[in-house]
Structures are given as C-alpha cells and as structure tokens.
Write a protein that holds these residues in place. Structure first.
Motif, PDB file in Angstrom:
ATOM      1  N   MET A  21      33.774  47.352  29.153  1.00 58.74           N
ATOM      2  CA  MET A  21      35.478  47.131  29.980  1.00 58.74           C
ATOM      3  C   MET A  21      36.450  47.591  30.695  1.00 58.74           C
ATOM      4  SD  MET A  21      36.426  50.172  26.079  1.00 58.74           S
ATOM      5  CE  MET A  21      37.810  50.070  25.598  1.00 58.74           C
ATOM      6  N   ARG A  22      35.487  48.402  31.645  1.00 55.59           N
ATOM      7  CA  ARG A  22      35.725  48.594  33.073  1.00 55.59           C
ATOM      8  C   ARG A  22      35.530  47.276  33.651  1.00 55.59           C
ATOM      9  NH1 ARG A  22      32.731  53.391  34.017  1.00 55.59           N
ATOM     10  NH2 ARG A  22      33.882  54.870  33.046  1.00 55.59           N
ATOM     11  N   ALA A  23      34.265  46.471  34.255  1.00 53.91           N
ATOM     12  CA  ALA A  23      34.319  44.789  34.303  1.00 53.91           C
ATOM     13  C   ALA A  23      35.477  44.379  33.915  1.00 53.91           C
ATOM     14  CB  ALA A  23      32.895  45.048  33.936  1.00 53.91           C
ATOM     15  N   LYS A  24      35.559  44.253  32.632  1.00 52.91           N
ATOM     16  CA  LYS A  24      36.500  42.838  31.671  1.00 52.91           C
ATOM     17  C   LYS A  24      37.521  43.315  32.403  1.00 52.91           C
ATOM     18  CE  LYS A  24      37.884  41.855  27.089  1.00 52.91           C
ATOM     19  NZ  LYS A  24      38.108  41.898  25.591  1.00 52.91           N
ATOM     20  N   LYS A  25      38.416  44.676  32.295  1.00 47.08           N
ATOM     21  CA  LYS A  25      39.622  45.218  33.276  1.00 47.08           C
ATOM     22  C   LYS A  25      39.798  44.815  34.560  1.00 47.08           C
ATOM     23  CE  LYS A  25      42.693  48.589  33.256  1.00 47.08           C
ATOM     24  NZ  LYS A  25      42.886  49.794  32.940  1.00 47.08           N
ATOM     25  N   ALA A  26      38.620  44.864  35.382  1.00 50.85           N
ATOM     26  CA  ALA A  26      38.541  44.684  36.740  1.00 50.85           C
ATOM     27  C   ALA A  26      38.541  42.422  36.604  1.00 50.85           C
ATOM     28  CB  ALA A  26      37.464  44.511  37.429  1.00 50.85           C
ATOM     29  N   SER A  27      37.723  42.749  35.957  1.00 47.86           N
ATOM     30  CA  SER A  27      37.726  40.399  35.872  1.00 47.86           C
ATOM     31  C   SER A  27      39.441  40.062  35.230  1.00 47.86           C
ATOM     32  CB  SER A  27      36.668  40.039  34.993  1.00 47.86           C
ATOM     33  OG  SER A  27      36.733  38.369  34.716  1.00 47.86           O
ATOM     34  N   ALA A  28      39.819  40.737  34.189  1.00 44.94           N
ATOM     35  CA  ALA A  28      41.494  40.405  34.250  1.00 44.94           C
ATOM     36  C   ALA A  28      42.153  40.038  35.729  1.00 44.94           C
ATOM     37  CB  ALA A  28      41.933  41.226  33.140  1.00 44.94           C
ATOM     38  N   THR A  29      41.801  41.284  36.384  1.00 43.84           N
ATOM     39  CA  THR A  29      42.808  41.382  36.995  1.00 43.84           C
ATOM     40  C   THR A  29      42.552  40.425  38.487  1.00 43.84           C
ATOM     41  OG1 THR A  29      43.316  44.137  36.554  1.00 43.84           O
ATOM     42  CG2 THR A  29      43.165  43.527  39.191  1.00 43.84           C
ATOM     43  N   ASP A  31      41.179  37.731  37.907  1.00 47.95           N
ATOM     44  CA  ASP A  31      41.564  36.590  37.702  1.00 47.95           C
ATOM     45  C   ASP A  31      43.219  35.576  37.986  1.00 47.95           C
ATOM     46  OD1 ASP A  31      39.253  35.550  36.751  1.00 47.95           O
ATOM     47  OD2 ASP A  31      39.766  36.339  35.394  1.00 47.95           O
ATOM     48  N   ARG A  32      44.149  36.895  37.693  1.00 47.86           N
ATOM     49  CA  ARG A  32      45.598  37.555  38.032  1.00 47.86           C
ATOM     50  C   ARG A  32      46.049  37.137  39.643  1.00 47.86           C
ATOM     51  NH1 ARG A  32      47.409  42.322  35.795  1.00 47.86           N
ATOM     52  NH2 ARG A  32      48.612  43.412  36.960  1.00 47.86           N
ATOM     53  N   ILE A  33      45.181  38.329  40.250  1.00 48.69           N
ATOM     54  CA  ILE A  33      45.138  37.741  42.109  1.00 48.69           C
ATOM     55  C   ILE A  33      44.785  37.274  42.472  1.00 48.69           C
ATOM     56  CG2 ILE A  33      44.113  38.831  43.796  1.00 48.69           C
ATOM     57  CD1 ILE A  33      43.703  41.411  42.558  1.00 48.69           C
ATOM     58  N   VAL A  34      44.002  35.853  42.046  1.00 49.96           N
ATOM     59  CA  VAL A  34      43.172  34.968  41.853  1.00 49.96           C
ATOM     60  C   VAL A  34      44.591  33.852  41.151  1.00 49.96           C
ATOM     61  CG1 VAL A  34      42.054  32.722  41.619  1.00 49.96           C
ATOM     62  CG2 VAL A  34      40.795  34.991  42.090  1.00 49.96           C
ATOM     63  N   ALA A  35      45.591  33.608  40.870  1.00 51.62           N
ATOM     64  CA  ALA A  35      46.200  32.511  40.060  1.00 51.62           C
ATOM     65  C   ALA A  35      47.855  33.407  41.038  1.00 51.62           C
ATOM     66  CB  ALA A  35      46.817  33.166  38.226  1.00 51.62           C
ATOM     67  N   LEU A  36      47.338  34.378  41.300  1.00 52.86           N
ATOM     68  CA  LEU A  36      49.395  34.787  41.950  1.00 52.86           C
ATOM     69  C   LEU A  36      49.127  34.276  43.481  1.00 52.86           C
ATOM     70  CD1 LEU A  36      49.613  38.303  40.776  1.00 52.86           C
ATOM     71  CD2 LEU A  36      51.430  36.280  40.965  1.00 52.86           C
ATOM     72  N   MET A  37      48.052  34.828  43.793  1.00 50.23           N
ATOM     73  CA  MET A  37      47.307  33.281  45.114  1.00 50.23           C
ATOM     74  C   MET A  37      47.806  32.189  45.408  1.00 50.23           C
ATOM     75  SD  MET A  37      44.294  36.066  46.335  1.00 50.23           S
ATOM     76  CE  MET A  37      44.039  34.814  47.817  1.00 50.23           C
ATOM     77  N   LYS A  38      47.214  30.943  44.283  1.00 49.97           N
ATOM     78  CA  LYS A  38      47.580  30.340  44.088  1.00 49.97           C
ATOM     79  C   LYS A  38      48.354  29.683  44.138  1.00 49.97           C
ATOM     80  CE  LYS A  38      42.582  28.704  42.051  1.00 49.97           C
ATOM     81  NZ  LYS A  38      41.989  28.020  40.756  1.00 49.97           N
ATOM     82  N   GLU A  39      49.232  30.397  43.238  1.00 47.88           N
ATOM     83  CA  GLU A  39      50.898  29.991  42.964  1.00 47.88           C
ATOM     84  C   GLU A  39      52.029  30.439  43.928  1.00 47.88           C
ATOM     85  OE1 GLU A  39      54.354  32.681  40.997  1.00 47.88           O
ATOM     86  OE2 GLU A  39      52.844  32.001  39.469  1.00 47.88           O
TER      87      GLU A  39
END
Length: 169
Positions: A21-29, A31-39
């Motif tokens: 669960m921790r790994a899944k949550k970290a991966s989602a976070t 992914d959000r960071i990468v999306a914000l950086m690209k944006e």
C-alpha cells in the motif's frame, strides 16, 4: 485457538500488504509530481537548484537526517562526560562557570590542559574577586587592597609607603 506460527504468518502477510500500500501510494504521488513538473515546465535541475539555494549557514560539520549540522564538541563535563559544542544555550554543568577553560576539549576528545598564568600576563587582564590587603591602618587595623577608591585614612596621606603591609609579615 490460533497457534504462534499462525499469528506470525498473519503478521507477515499484513506487513507485506502495508508495504504494498505504501509503495502504491508513493507511486501515485510520484506520478502526480511528474505530471505537475511537465505541466509547469520544471526540471529536476530546477528543483535541485531551489533546494540547494535554501541551505545557508551550514559551513562545518555533517548534516543529520533532520537537516541540522553536527559540530564537534568543544567542552566536556569531567564528571559525567557530557559534551557541548559551544553553540546554543549552555548546559547547566557549564552555565555558571566563570572560566570555561577547564572544560575545553582538545582534538583527541580529552580535557585540554590550560597553561595557567598565560592569560594573566597580558596587559589589561586583572584578577577578579577579593584581593589580598596591601595597606593597613596602624591605628584602626583596617586594610585596603589597593583596588577601588582609597579609604579616608589613606586618601589624605602624602606618603602611602608607611601604610604598606610587608610581604613577609
């Protein structure tokens, strides 16, 4: 009633589920960071430059996990072995000391031996506290150390040498 092995197996399974669960949550976070950086067009170099610009004032010592710098001990309590770097609020064992030289630590982590008198020989350094008497009034027996305002029995005297206390007496 469950056995010890069954409970340990269940604990391991639950720990594995928590880690997943921790790994899944970290991966989602991430992914959000990468999306914000690209944006916003931010690069990793921009983030490193921003973080690197915030580190100020730490010149000596190592950084701890919390980000604070560790500094070598400058003072050590000879009774307990407790140390203090000389930065921040002084601990109780040294806060009331008038002369902290006896608590100094040399490079090997042992209390340094301080040469006595080396500081007292310099001009402008005077012994603090009560002084031995230099002058005595033969009539009243009152004494004066030579420091501070002269008492009335000595202030009006033209020759103070007759009031001097002999070194041998």
């Amino acid at each position: 009633m469950p056995t010890l092995e069954a409970i340990e197996t269940k604990i391991r399974r639950l720990q594995e589920q928590a880690e997943a669960m921790r790994a899944k949550k970290a991966s989602a976070t991430l992914d959000r960071i990468v999306a914000l950086m690209k944006e916003s067009g931010v690069t990793v170099a921009d983030i490193e430059a921003h973080i690197g610009g915030k580190k100020r004032g730490v010149k000596a010592g190592k950084k701890t996990a919390a980000g604070a710098a560790t500094v070598a001990a400058k003072y050590m309590d000879p009774k307990t072995g407790a140390t203090w770097s000389g930065r921040g609020r002084a601990p109780a064992w040294i806060s009331s000391a008038k002369n902290r030289d006896r608590f100094l630590v040399d490079g090997n982590g042992t209390t340094a031996s301080v040469a006595t008198g080396s500081k007292a020989n310099r001009p402008g350094n005077y012994r603090r506290g009560p002084q031995p008497a230099k002058y005595r009034d033969p009539e009243s027996g009152a004494t004066w150390s030579g420091r501070g305002p002269a008492p009335a029995w000595l202030a009006n005297a033209k020759d103070r040498t007759k009031f001097l206390i002999e070194a041998g007496a």
